[in-house]
Enzyme design. Sequence first.
Site, PDB file in Angstrom:
ATOM      1  N   ASP A   1       0.873  -1.183   0.000  1.00  0.00           N
ATOM      2  CA  ASP A   1       0.000   0.000   0.000  1.00  0.00           C
ATOM      3  C   ASP A   1       0.902   1.222   0.000  1.00  0.00           C
ATOM      4  O   ASP A   1       1.963   1.222   0.625  1.00  0.00           O
ATOM      5  CB  ASP A   1      -0.900   0.006   1.236  1.00  0.00           C
ATOM      6  CG  ASP A   1      -1.969  -1.074   1.206  1.00  0.00           C
ATOM      7  OD1 ASP A   1      -2.440  -1.404   0.108  1.00  0.00           O
ATOM      8  OD2 ASP A   1      -2.328  -1.586   2.278  1.00  0.00           O
TER       9      ASP A   1
ATOM     10  N   ASP B   1      -7.088  -1.645  -4.390  1.00  0.00           N
ATOM     11  CA  ASP B   1      -8.164  -1.268  -3.465  1.00  0.00           C
ATOM     12  C   ASP B   1      -9.140  -0.294  -4.127  1.00  0.00           C
ATOM     13  O   ASP B   1     -10.356  -0.393  -3.946  1.00  0.00           O
ATOM     14  CB  ASP B   1      -7.582  -0.628  -2.206  1.00  0.00           C
ATOM     15  CG  ASP B   1      -6.668  -1.562  -1.427  1.00  0.00           C
ATOM     16  OD1 ASP B   1      -6.863  -2.795  -1.509  1.00  0.00           O
ATOM     17  OD2 ASP B   1      -5.764  -1.056  -0.744  1.00  0.00           O
TER      18      ASP B   1
END
Length: 178
Positions: free
Chosen positions: A124, A138
């Site tokens: 991330d 995501d």
Amino acid sequence: MAASRRRVRTVFALVAVSCYLLDLGTKLLAVSRLSDHPDVHVVGNLLVLHLTRNAGAAFSTGTEYTVLLSCVAALAVLAVLWVSRRAGSLLWAVAFGLLIAGVSGNLTDRLFRSPGPLRGHVIDFLMLPNWPVFNIADMCINVAAGLILLQAFRGVRLDGTRGARPAPAAPGDPEEPA
């Protein structure tokens, strides 16, 4: 009106492959450019590039269930492939393409990144204020969820046809529940 099957499948494949590759590419860049470096403020504090490795699900929850999350993701990929075969509209094709790209992108991390297969940590790197760090996969999953909800609210079935809305029951109608 339902779009042609060939066109729907082409859109599904193009969205899935391009978004999957975009996710993988941005993760490779994030790891190579952000490892052992300070955060990069792209738009002040609104958008910051901040590398993190997530063993869990959204909001880093369930870090002790990484193997289970990997198995669920693999089943989700198979389910999306199965259901997407029935897609008859371009918007359903885009939704399923985004969904499979996102799930596959994060599953790829779980399979091939450290600490090992089914236990790998998801990369991330996008950070907004008061929000957990996330990635392109995501974003794809969330946009897909929004499109699926939109289609459901619009009454568009998987095959691209619109479902007839039931007429409201009249007062005193024998079909009306008591």
